[in-house]
Design an enzyme around this catalytic site. Sequence first.
Site, PDB file in Angstrom:
ATOM      1  N   HIS A 124       0.825  -1.214   0.000  1.00  0.00           N
ATOM      2  CA  HIS A 124       0.000   0.000   0.000  1.00  0.00           C
ATOM      3  C   HIS A 124       0.856   1.260   0.000  1.00  0.00           C
ATOM      4  CE1 HIS A 124       1.086  -0.510   4.221  1.00  0.00           C
ATOM      5  NE2 HIS A 124       0.834   0.784   4.394  1.00  0.00           N
ATOM      6  N   ASP A 126       0.425   4.975   1.905  1.00  0.00           N
ATOM      7  CA  ASP A 126      -0.354   5.387   3.074  1.00  0.00           C
ATOM      8  C   ASP A 126      -1.511   6.327   2.715  1.00  0.00           C
ATOM      9  OD1 ASP A 126       1.171   3.875   4.854  1.00  0.00           O
ATOM     10  OD2 ASP A 126       2.624   5.492   5.157  1.00  0.00           O
ATOM     11  N   HIS A 279       4.653   0.198   0.208  1.00  0.00           N
ATOM     12  CA  HIS A 279       5.434  -0.581   1.161  1.00  0.00           C
ATOM     13  C   HIS A 279       4.605  -1.730   1.731  1.00  0.00           C
ATOM     14  CE1 HIS A 279       3.587   2.774   3.332  1.00  0.00           C
ATOM     15  NE2 HIS A 279       3.516   1.979   4.389  1.00  0.00           N
ATOM     16  N   ARG A 294       4.817   6.104  13.547  1.00  0.00           N
ATOM     17  CA  ARG A 294       4.888   6.809  12.264  1.00  0.00           C
ATOM     18  C   ARG A 294       4.402   8.248  12.379  1.00  0.00           C
ATOM     19  NH1 ARG A 294       0.839   4.740   7.836  1.00  0.00           N
ATOM     20  NH2 ARG A 294      -0.360   6.549   8.439  1.00  0.00           N
TER      21      ARG A 294
HETATM   22  O1  LIG Z   1       5.159  -1.921  10.218  1.00  0.00           O
HETATM   23  C1  LIG Z   1       5.805  -1.476   9.267  1.00  0.00           C
HETATM   24  O2  LIG Z   1       6.965  -1.793   9.052  1.00  0.00           O
HETATM   25  C2  LIG Z   1       5.158  -0.528   8.301  1.00  0.00           C
HETATM   26  C3  LIG Z   1       3.810  -0.112   8.758  1.00  0.00           C
HETATM   27  C4  LIG Z   1       3.169   0.821   7.785  1.00  0.00           C
HETATM   28  O3  LIG Z   1       2.576   0.422   6.825  1.00  0.00           O
HETATM   29  C5  LIG Z   1       3.315   2.250   8.014  1.00  0.00           C
HETATM   30  O4  LIG Z   1       3.920   2.653   9.006  1.00  0.00           O
HETATM   31  O5  LIG Z   1       2.813   3.026   7.191  1.00  0.00           O
HETATM   32 FE   LIG Z   2       1.888   2.087   5.675  1.00  0.00          FE
END
Ligand SMILES: O=C(O)CCC(=O)C(=O)O
Ligand SMILES: [Fe+2]
Length: 325
Positions: A124, A126, A279, A294
Site C-alpha cells: 500500500h 499510506d 510498502h 509513524r
Molecule cells: O510496520 C511497518 O513496518 C510498516 C507499517 C506501515 O505500513 C506504516 O507505518 O505506514
Molecule cells: Fe503504511
Amino acid sequence: MTINVTPNLSDAEIEAVIPPGDIRRISGHIGAEIANIRLSGDLPEPVIRALYALLLKHKVLFFRDQTHLDDATHEAFGARFGAPVAHPTQGSLKGSASILDLDTRRSGAREAGQAGGARADQWHTDVTFVEAYPKISILRALVVPEFGGDTVWANTVAAYERLPAPLKLLADNLWAVHSNAYDYAAVRPHATEEERREFEKTFTRTVYETEHPVVRVLETGERTLLLGNFAQRFVGVSRADSARLFQLFQDHITAQEVTVRWRWRAGDVALWDNRATQHYAVNDYGDQHRVVRRVTIEGDVPTAIDGRRSVTLSRVDKAPAIAAE
Ligand SMILES: O=C(O)CCC(=O)C(=O)O
Ligand SMILES: [Fe+2]
C-alpha cells in the site's frame, strides 16, 4: 519551521552538506542509508534541503542509531518537511499531533487499522483513500523482533518507467477509486468477529471514496503509478476486469528489481516519499513484540498527466450509527 522546498539541488549542493561517503545505496532502484547524522527538529536548513533532495532521488532514506528520538523530537524532525497530519480515522497517539502507534501488543491493534493495522502486510501507499494523502511518512522502530518483521518498499516511479509503452498508455488513461472500506473479510479470512468489529469501529469510522489518476505527475516531472491496496476498482471498468488489471500493475510495482528490504534495529528511522512508493510489512515474526511509530506529513492533491486533479467522491461518517449500537 517548514521549509520552502527546492526540489532539484545539484549533486554538488547536496555534497556540500552530506558527503557522498555518508550515502550508501542499498539496491539498484530504491533506498539509501544516510550515515553520520543525528535527526532532530533543529537540523540546519541546508541539511533538511539536502535530505529532501536525496529523498526525491532515492525514494526512501534509512538512518541507523537514532535512539535519542522520542515522539516529540520524531515529530519535530518531520515538521521540517511540512505539517504533520493525524491519520483521518485512527487519530494519533496521546500528546502528539500525528503519531500513529503500531504495537502488536496494544489491544485491538492486531488486526484493525491501516492496511492491517499493526501488521501492515498488504502492499500500500499510506492513506490514498483521501484526496491529499500524505507526501512523506517517517517510521521509527522502538521494539524489533529477534527475527523477521522487515519492511519492503517499492519504487512506483521506476515501476512506471519499466512498463512497456502499450501498458504505459493504458495506465495513463486509467483512474481508480480508492477507499478505506475494503473487503476486510476477504483480506483477513481468519479474523475473529471481535477483530472485524474493531476494524469497523476505528478504521472505517468514516468511509472515504476518492478518485485518483493511476498515473500521477510529481513535482520532479516524474510519473508514478498510484495504486496499492486501497484501490478498489478502475473507473468505467467492471469489478472482474478491475481485479485483473490491478494485479497486472501491482505485479510490476512489486517486482523484486524495484524494491528494497530493510532489516530493522531499534532506533532506526525510515523516511519515505509516500507519493513515489508502496510498502509492505513482512508478517513473519509470530507472537514476538514489535513496535513502530509513524509521523505523516501533509500532501497535496495529485495531478494527472492531462492536468486533472483527484476528487473526493464521498465521505460518509458512520460514527453515530456505531455509537448507538
Ligand atoms: O510496520 C511497518 O513496518 C510498516 C507499517 C506501515 O505500513 C506504516 O507505518 O505506514
Ligand atoms: Fe503504511
